[in-house]
Design an enzyme around this catalytic site. Structure first.
Site, mmCIF file in Angstrom:
data_model
loop_
_atom_site.group_PDB
_atom_site.id
_atom_site.type_symbol
_atom_site.label_atom_id
_atom_site.label_comp_id
_atom_site.label_asym_id
_atom_site.label_seq_id
_atom_site.Cartn_x
_atom_site.Cartn_y
_atom_site.Cartn_z
ATOM 1 N N ARG A 111 -17.650 -33.277 -23.316
ATOM 2 C CA ARG A 111 -18.541 -34.446 -22.005
ATOM 3 C C ARG A 111 -19.994 -34.470 -22.286
ATOM 4 O O ARG A 111 -20.891 -33.746 -22.974
ATOM 5 C CB ARG A 111 -18.320 -33.613 -20.624
ATOM 6 C CG ARG A 111 -19.334 -32.072 -20.307
ATOM 7 C CD ARG A 111 -19.053 -30.699 -20.927
ATOM 8 N NE ARG A 111 -17.312 -31.063 -20.217
ATOM 9 C CZ ARG A 111 -17.391 -30.261 -18.738
ATOM 10 N NH1 ARG A 111 -18.399 -29.825 -17.892
ATOM 11 N NH2 ARG A 111 -16.099 -30.056 -19.158
ATOM 12 N N ARG A 141 -21.615 -39.538 -18.551
ATOM 13 C CA ARG A 141 -20.420 -38.179 -17.883
ATOM 14 C C ARG A 141 -19.281 -38.789 -17.144
ATOM 15 O O ARG A 141 -19.533 -39.478 -16.245
ATOM 16 C CB ARG A 141 -21.149 -37.075 -16.550
ATOM 17 C CG ARG A 141 -20.156 -36.282 -16.534
ATOM 18 C CD ARG A 141 -19.947 -35.509 -17.388
ATOM 19 N NE ARG A 141 -18.945 -34.418 -16.732
ATOM 20 C CZ ARG A 141 -18.571 -33.312 -15.893
ATOM 21 N NH1 ARG A 141 -20.074 -33.097 -15.931
ATOM 22 N NH2 ARG A 141 -18.037 -32.487 -16.187
ATOM 23 N N ASP A 198 -23.511 -31.892 -18.902
ATOM 24 C CA ASP A 198 -22.872 -31.063 -17.802
ATOM 25 C C ASP A 198 -24.519 -30.521 -17.568
ATOM 26 O O ASP A 198 -25.043 -29.903 -18.181
ATOM 27 C CB ASP A 198 -21.678 -30.430 -17.947
ATOM 28 C CG ASP A 198 -21.102 -29.772 -16.847
ATOM 29 O OD1 ASP A 198 -21.082 -30.271 -15.824
ATOM 30 O OD2 ASP A 198 -20.895 -28.206 -17.723
ATOM 31 N N ASP A 237 -24.911 -27.654 -14.575
ATOM 32 C CA ASP A 237 -24.609 -26.630 -13.558
ATOM 33 C C ASP A 237 -25.511 -26.022 -13.141
ATOM 34 O O ASP A 237 -26.399 -25.587 -13.873
ATOM 35 C CB ASP A 237 -23.394 -25.852 -14.145
ATOM 36 C CG ASP A 237 -22.035 -26.188 -14.314
ATOM 37 O OD1 ASP A 237 -21.596 -27.359 -13.589
ATOM 38 O OD2 ASP A 237 -21.947 -25.713 -15.559
HETATM 39 N N1 LIG Z 1 -22.915 -24.668 -8.801
HETATM 40 C C1 LIG Z 1 -22.596 -25.487 -9.095
HETATM 41 N N2 LIG Z 1 -22.973 -26.393 -10.083
HETATM 42 C C2 LIG Z 1 -22.476 -27.476 -10.884
HETATM 43 N N3 LIG Z 1 -20.916 -27.947 -9.762
HETATM 44 C C3 LIG Z 1 -20.548 -26.975 -8.916
HETATM 45 C C4 LIG Z 1 -20.996 -26.091 -8.320
HETATM 46 N N4 LIG Z 1 -20.350 -25.524 -7.559
HETATM 47 C C5 LIG Z 1 -19.403 -26.095 -6.928
HETATM 48 N N5 LIG Z 1 -19.741 -26.999 -8.250
HETATM 49 C C6 LIG Z 1 -18.842 -28.504 -8.699
HETATM 50 O O1 LIG Z 1 -18.017 -28.244 -9.296
HETATM 51 C C7 LIG Z 1 -17.183 -29.613 -9.904
HETATM 52 C C8 LIG Z 1 -17.068 -30.316 -11.147
HETATM 53 O O2 LIG Z 1 -17.875 -29.687 -12.057
HETATM 54 P P1 LIG Z 1 -17.677 -29.982 -12.895
HETATM 55 O O3 LIG Z 1 -16.667 -31.311 -13.603
HETATM 56 O O4 LIG Z 1 -18.971 -29.947 -13.610
HETATM 57 O O5 LIG Z 1 -17.141 -28.693 -13.441
HETATM 58 P P2 LIG Z 1 -17.472 -28.657 -14.997
HETATM 59 O O6 LIG Z 1 -18.395 -28.253 -15.640
HETATM 60 O O7 LIG Z 1 -15.788 -29.061 -15.905
HETATM 61 O O8 LIG Z 1 -16.365 -27.414 -15.049
HETATM 62 P P3 LIG Z 1 -16.953 -25.354 -14.849
HETATM 63 O O9 LIG Z 1 -17.791 -25.531 -13.215
HETATM 64 O O10 LIG Z 1 -16.308 -24.779 -14.765
HETATM 65 O O11 LIG Z 1 -18.437 -25.698 -15.551
HETATM 66 C C9 LIG Z 1 -18.965 -30.505 -8.812
HETATM 67 O O12 LIG Z 1 -18.123 -32.060 -8.752
HETATM 68 C C10 LIG Z 1 -19.259 -29.811 -8.053
HETATM 69 O O13 LIG Z 1 -19.517 -30.542 -6.418
HETATM 70 N N1 LIG Z 2 -19.522 -23.426 -25.437
HETATM 71 C C1 LIG Z 2 -18.918 -23.935 -24.424
HETATM 72 N N2 LIG Z 2 -17.928 -24.441 -23.542
HETATM 73 C C2 LIG Z 2 -18.054 -24.944 -22.752
HETATM 74 C C3 LIG Z 2 -18.708 -25.806 -21.778
HETATM 75 C C4 LIG Z 2 -20.427 -25.432 -22.034
HETATM 76 O O1 LIG Z 2 -20.882 -25.778 -21.869
HETATM 77 N N3 LIG Z 2 -20.450 -24.780 -23.367
HETATM 78 N N4 LIG Z 2 -18.706 -25.760 -20.387
HETATM 79 C C5 LIG Z 2 -17.733 -26.162 -19.987
HETATM 80 C C6 LIG Z 2 -17.573 -26.582 -18.928
HETATM 81 O O2 LIG Z 2 -18.912 -26.107 -17.755
HETATM 82 C C7 LIG Z 2 -16.350 -25.615 -20.704
HETATM 83 N N5 LIG Z 2 -15.751 -24.843 -22.052
#
Ligand SMILES: Nc1ncnc2c1ncn2[C@@H]1O[C@H](COP(=O)(O)OP(=O)(O)OP(=O)(O)O)[C@@H](O)[C@H]1O
Ligand SMILES: Nc1nc2c(c(=O)[nH]1)N=C(CO)CN2
Length: 428
Positions: free
Chosen positions: A322, A313, A325, A327
């Protein structure tokens, strides 16, 4: 009254005025009667409906004849984050006065939410909603922060939640520190993490420096570093759209399951989804993992980030493609907003690519917090719902057609026999 329970506002000829609506304006504020609310602050959210005549602006296509919603949002956020007052009512009144300072505004509806108010019983939200117009003027002055004023809110801790390394006090667990979502007010119940909102007052006395919540100088560990009393149910959202996405997601599930302190309970079908946000990019494969963990929230975050890293990643652009990912969608019923971790994940409520697989594996699931609700219902209305193309049930054991440089058509051939078409898939 209109169907949202708000009053329609009529112009001098008895016709309904136009409206500009802004909702969910969020800021950390320091309002409240309690000392800990003044010290630590909490999330305040405002919704505003401005009643005005937009015809002139539309006819001339000229911003000068309407209200700039960007400026409006900033004004409202400034009040939320501004000089502390005791009452939500006062915050609402100040917002109304500030908005009505513009002579083009005939009336305004303001709702101020304090979702983590210190209320001793479980509750969803507390809202003060007011309507002000030219006959019932706001009982406050328009708000303007005094530029030379010292920060409005007394802070005993630095203004960033960035994680800082600190030396643990003798005998204390290793700590990371920063301003926390809940420190004294949310001191975990003795023995570990309690599932409660960040601003729910604890019935326990404030922690002393010998408690598990450690004060090191001015830096304080927060509850997100605290191991829970027992296993906590968590929901993780997995996504990938670079490289061998299905294989990566399978491996990620295996790696999660073999992480000490994480037990995988169930895995959703695999969804193929159009990318939401970011640049033009291939479809994603998304899945949701239900697990149980004895890890503290931040330990879980470190574990998921380590798995992301192990799969190459890289973070180049916001919402860019990516390899993997992961979350943390929810951690029990914990609600928290810090710079490095927000729970529930703040965008879950609007992401069908998370909600649909989650609803498939747990049809009764409910997303906690503001904007939350039954996951199935949220999935059915999420803006990207039509982008969820299909769901594969057997993805952990069978190959599904690759994503990447494809056309987005329904996968065909023998593999499709083993792939269940989702009920909402537009291509089905
Ligand atoms: N619930 C959570 N789960 C994962 N990461 C989190 C969460 N809340 C805050 N973060 C923070 O978000 C930062 C960015 O994460 P990441 O780069 O995966 O974002 P993204 O996947 O691009 O966007 P999104 O957060 O919209 O899915 C991480 O470094 C982490 O510290
Ligand atoms: N369909 C889809 N779109 C995204 C996704 C994802 O997992 N699926 N993750 C994102 C940032 O975490 C932004 N956009």
């Amino acid at each position: 009254m209109n169907d949202e329970g708000r009053q329609d506002v009529l112009d001098t000829s008895g016709r309904r005025l136009d409206q500009i609506k802004l909702s969910g304006i969020t800021a950390r504020g320091y309002h409240g009667v309690f000392e800990h609310e003044r010290r630590e602050g909490q999330t305040f959210v405002a919704d505003v409906v401005v009643h005005l005549d937009t015809r002139r602006a539309a006819a001339r296509d000229d911003l000068a004849h309407t209200l700039d919603y960007g400026a409006l949002a900033e004004q409202v956020a400034t009040v939320l984050a501004g000089e502390p007052v005791d009452l939500v009512e006062t915050v609402a009144e100040r917002i109304a006065a500030t908005v009505m300072a513009s002579s083009i505004v005939q009336a305004v509806d303001v709702a101020v939410h304090k979702p983590h108010a210190p209320i001793e019983v479980p509750f969803g939200d507390v809202v003060v909603a007011i309507h002000r117009d030219r006959t019932k003027l706001p009982a406050a002055e328009p708000y303007a922060p005094r530029p030379t004023e010292a920060p409005a809110h007394p802070r005993s801790v630095p203004p960033s939640t960035a994680t800082l390394p600190v030396t643990p006090a003798p005998g204390a667990p290793a700590v990371t520190a920063g301003v926390v979502a809940w420190t004294e007010a949310g001191v975990p119940a003795p023995g570990g993490l309690s599932e409660q909102g960040p601003d729910t007052p604890s019935t326990e006395p404030p922690a002393s420096s010998t408690d598990a919540t450690v004060v090191v100088g001015e830096l304080v560990t927060d509850v997100l570093d605290q191991a829970p009393d027992g296993p906590v149910d968590v929901v993780l959202a997995l996504g990938a759209n670079l490289g061998p996405a299905q294989e990566t997601l399978r491996e990620a599930v295996t790696e999660l399951a073999s992480t000490p302190g994480i037990e995988v309970v169930d895995v959703s079908p695999l969804a193929r989804t159009s990318a939401v946000g970011g640049p033009d990019q291939p479809d994603f494969l998304n899945a949701v993992v239900l697990a149980s963990t004895t890890l503290a929230p931040r330990e879980l975050l470190r574990a998921t980030q380590a798995i992301e890293l192990a799969h190459g990643r890289e973070r180049h652009e916001h919402w860019g493609p990516r390899t993997l990912d992961i979350d943390i969608v929810v951690y029990g019923s914990v609600l928290a907003v810090t710079d490095d971790l927000e729970l529930p994940h703040p965008r879950t409520h609007e992401r069908a690519f998370v909600l649909q697989p989650w609803a498939q594996v747990d049809p009764d699931a409910v997303l906690p917090g503001l904007g939350g609700g039954p996951v199935g219902a949220l999935a059915a209305t999420a803006p990207d719902r039509d982008g969820v193309r299909w769901l594969a049930l057997d993805w952990l054991t069978n190959a599904i057609p690759a994503v990447g440089n494809d056309t987005g058509a329904v996968p065909a051939g023998p593999a499709w026999d083993r792939v269940r078409t989702g009920p909402d898939a537009p291509d089905a």
